[in-house]
Design a protein around this motif. Structure first.
Motif, PDB file in Angstrom:
ATOM      1  N   GLY A  98      32.308  33.335  42.595  1.00 28.28           N
ATOM      2  CA  GLY A  98      33.476  33.978  42.038  1.00 28.28           C
ATOM      3  C   GLY A  98      33.889  34.943  42.778  1.00 28.28           C
ATOM      4  N   ILE A  99      33.015  36.116  42.826  1.00 26.57           N
ATOM      5  CA  ILE A  99      33.219  37.276  43.507  1.00 26.57           C
ATOM      6  C   ILE A  99      33.489  37.298  45.028  1.00 26.57           C
ATOM      7  CG2 ILE A  99      32.247  39.504  44.237  1.00 26.57           C
ATOM      8  CD1 ILE A  99      30.616  39.483  41.685  1.00 26.57           C
ATOM      9  N   VAL A 100      32.887  36.136  45.521  1.00 31.24           N
ATOM     10  CA  VAL A 100      33.205  36.007  47.110  1.00 31.24           C
ATOM     11  C   VAL A 100      34.629  35.452  47.224  1.00 31.24           C
ATOM     12  CG1 VAL A 100      32.321  34.918  49.253  1.00 31.24           C
ATOM     13  CG2 VAL A 100      30.560  36.216  47.827  1.00 31.24           C
ATOM     14  N   LEU A 101      34.680  34.300  46.488  1.00 31.60           N
ATOM     15  CA  LEU A 101      36.049  33.449  46.789  1.00 31.60           C
ATOM     16  C   LEU A 101      36.976  34.346  46.184  1.00 31.60           C
ATOM     17  CD1 LEU A 101      34.821  29.752  45.670  1.00 31.60           C
ATOM     18  CD2 LEU A 101      35.358  30.855  47.875  1.00 31.60           C
ATOM     19  N   GLY A 102      36.977  35.094  45.133  1.00 31.50           N
ATOM     20  CA  GLY A 102      38.054  36.162  44.872  1.00 31.50           C
ATOM     21  C   GLY A 102      38.487  37.212  45.954  1.00 31.50           C
ATOM     22  N   THR A 103      37.382  37.457  46.396  1.00 37.16           N
ATOM     23  CA  THR A 103      37.825  38.527  47.607  1.00 37.16           C
ATOM     24  C   THR A 103      38.361  37.907  48.677  1.00 37.16           C
ATOM     25  OG1 THR A 103      35.664  39.813  46.650  1.00 37.16           O
ATOM     26  CG2 THR A 103      36.738  40.224  49.176  1.00 37.16           C
ATOM     27  N   ILE A 104      37.834  36.808  49.211  1.00 34.52           N
ATOM     28  CA  ILE A 104      38.681  36.018  50.159  1.00 34.52           C
ATOM     29  C   ILE A 104      40.114  35.828  49.860  1.00 34.52           C
ATOM     30  CG2 ILE A 104      38.379  33.792  51.510  1.00 34.52           C
ATOM     31  CD1 ILE A 104      35.346  33.768  51.328  1.00 34.52           C
ATOM     32  N   GLY A 105      40.260  35.204  48.791  1.00 36.58           N
ATOM     33  CA  GLY A 105      41.726  35.101  48.256  1.00 36.58           C
ATOM     34  C   GLY A 105      42.604  36.248  48.363  1.00 36.58           C
ATOM     35  N   ILE A 106      41.940  37.406  47.744  1.00 40.98           N
ATOM     36  CA  ILE A 106      42.772  38.591  48.000  1.00 40.98           C
ATOM     37  C   ILE A 106      43.156  38.999  49.277  1.00 40.98           C
ATOM     38  CG2 ILE A 106      42.582  41.127  47.327  1.00 40.98           C
ATOM     39  CD1 ILE A 106      41.037  40.398  44.868  1.00 40.98           C
ATOM     40  N   VAL A 107      42.136  38.845  50.201  1.00 39.77           N
ATOM     41  CA  VAL A 107      42.473  39.045  51.624  1.00 39.77           C
ATOM     42  C   VAL A 107      43.303  38.285  52.141  1.00 39.77           C
ATOM     43  CG1 VAL A 107      41.078  39.407  53.919  1.00 39.77           C
ATOM     44  CG2 VAL A 107      40.011  40.225  51.891  1.00 39.77           C
ATOM     45  N   PHE A 108      43.274  36.793  51.941  1.00 35.97           N
ATOM     46  CA  PHE A 108      44.341  35.935  52.477  1.00 35.97           C
ATOM     47  C   PHE A 108      45.571  36.476  51.734  1.00 35.97           C
ATOM     48  CE2 PHE A 108      41.187  32.227  53.612  1.00 35.97           C
ATOM     49  CZ  PHE A 108      40.836  32.870  54.677  1.00 35.97           C
ATOM     50  N   ALA A 109      45.841  36.507  50.757  1.00 42.21           N
ATOM     51  CA  ALA A 109      46.951  36.958  49.946  1.00 42.21           C
ATOM     52  C   ALA A 109      47.709  38.339  50.690  1.00 42.21           C
ATOM     53  CB  ALA A 109      46.793  37.041  48.520  1.00 42.21           C
ATOM     54  N   ALA A 110      46.748  39.097  51.001  1.00 38.17           N
ATOM     55  CA  ALA A 110      47.347  40.380  51.531  1.00 38.17           C
ATOM     56  C   ALA A 110      47.582  40.322  53.074  1.00 38.17           C
ATOM     57  CB  ALA A 110      46.136  41.601  51.558  1.00 38.17           C
ATOM     58  N   ILE A 111      47.067  39.187  53.760  1.00 36.40           N
ATOM     59  CA  ILE A 111      47.386  39.003  55.006  1.00 36.40           C
ATOM     60  C   ILE A 111      48.808  37.912  55.008  1.00 36.40           C
ATOM     61  CG2 ILE A 111      46.773  37.580  56.967  1.00 36.40           C
ATOM     62  CD1 ILE A 111      43.904  38.317  56.642  1.00 36.40           C
ATOM     63  N   GLY A 112      48.720  37.123  54.072  1.00 39.06           N
ATOM     64  CA  GLY A 112      50.215  36.664  53.913  1.00 39.06           C
ATOM     65  C   GLY A 112      51.258  37.441  53.797  1.00 39.06           C
ATOM     66  N   ALA A 113      51.019  38.185  52.690  1.00 36.12           N
ATOM     67  CA  ALA A 113      52.033  39.178  52.241  1.00 36.12           C
ATOM     68  C   ALA A 113      52.587  40.139  53.619  1.00 36.12           C
ATOM     69  CB  ALA A 113      51.845  40.026  51.101  1.00 36.12           C
ATOM     70  N   THR A 114      51.451  40.535  54.503  1.00 35.13           N
ATOM     71  CA  THR A 114      51.724  41.343  55.496  1.00 35.13           C
ATOM     72  C   THR A 114      52.559  40.471  56.516  1.00 35.13           C
ATOM     73  OG1 THR A 114      49.804  42.519  55.141  1.00 35.13           O
ATOM     74  CG2 THR A 114      50.837  42.728  57.243  1.00 35.13           C
ATOM     75  N   VAL A 115      52.233  39.521  56.904  1.00 38.09           N
ATOM     76  CA  VAL A 115      52.904  38.520  57.896  1.00 38.09           C
ATOM     77  C   VAL A 115      54.448  38.273  57.400  1.00 38.09           C
ATOM     78  CG1 VAL A 115      52.800  36.215  58.858  1.00 38.09           C
ATOM     79  CG2 VAL A 115      50.782  37.570  59.101  1.00 38.09           C
ATOM     80  N   ALA A 116      54.440  37.989  55.836  1.00 37.65           N
ATOM     81  CA  ALA A 116      55.804  37.502  55.377  1.00 37.65           C
ATOM     82  C   ALA A 116      56.787  38.901  55.498  1.00 37.65           C
ATOM     83  CB  ALA A 116      55.667  37.323  53.926  1.00 37.65           C
ATOM     84  N   THR A 117      56.142  39.927  55.215  1.00 32.81           N
ATOM     85  CA  THR A 117      56.861  41.272  55.288  1.00 32.81           C
ATOM     86  C   THR A 117      57.284  41.362  56.829  1.00 32.81           C
ATOM     87  OG1 THR A 117      55.790  42.109  53.459  1.00 32.81           O
ATOM     88  CG2 THR A 117      57.051  43.528  54.690  1.00 32.81           C
TER      89      THR A 117
END
Length: 124
Positions: A98-117
């Motif tokens: 759960g820690i690893v998948l949560g971290t990966i999900g947060i990183v993907f969300a941050a990359i997606g938000a950056t690309v969208a911005t």
């Protein structure tokens, strides 16, 4: 070999101390009993609900809601891992997942938000 009343009294006095409590002396011909508490090993602990929820939310966070669920999965995973390390529950592997998948999900969300911005700013 008959036992007279004095032999029986001697045997009983050998088995009891002055307060009437049995001592560790055993009757002849009987094997020693193992100390209490040393028998079958304990069964492994079942995973805690936090560990299972952390893993499930981590998986769903990668697929469904990539911002909220990974954060919850990370928090629950850290909590469940600490509980497992203290011996209060099982499921340490699920908590780490759960820690690893949560971290990966947060990183993907941050990359997606950056690309969208960047794309939104580039559109002006």
């Amino acid at each position: 070999m008959g036992m007279t009343s004095t032999d029986g009294e001697e045997y009983m006095s050998d088995q009891m101390n002055n307060a009437g409590v049995a001592t560790g002396t055993q009757a002849p011909g009987y094997a020693a009993q193992p100390p209490a508490g040393h028998g079958y090993p304990m069964a492994p602990q079942l995973p805690s609900g936090r560990a299972t929820a952390s893993m499930v939310l981590g998986i769903l966070g990668l697929v469904l809601i990539p911002i909220i669920l990974p954060i919850i999965a990370l928090c629950l995973g850290i909590s469940a891992k600490r509980m497992a390390d203290r011996g209060e529950g099982g499921g340490r592997g699920q908590a780490v997942t759960g820690i690893v998948l949560g971290t990966i999900g947060i990183v993907f969300a941050a990359i997606g938000a950056t690309v969208a911005t960047i794309q939104a700013v580039g559109a002006f």
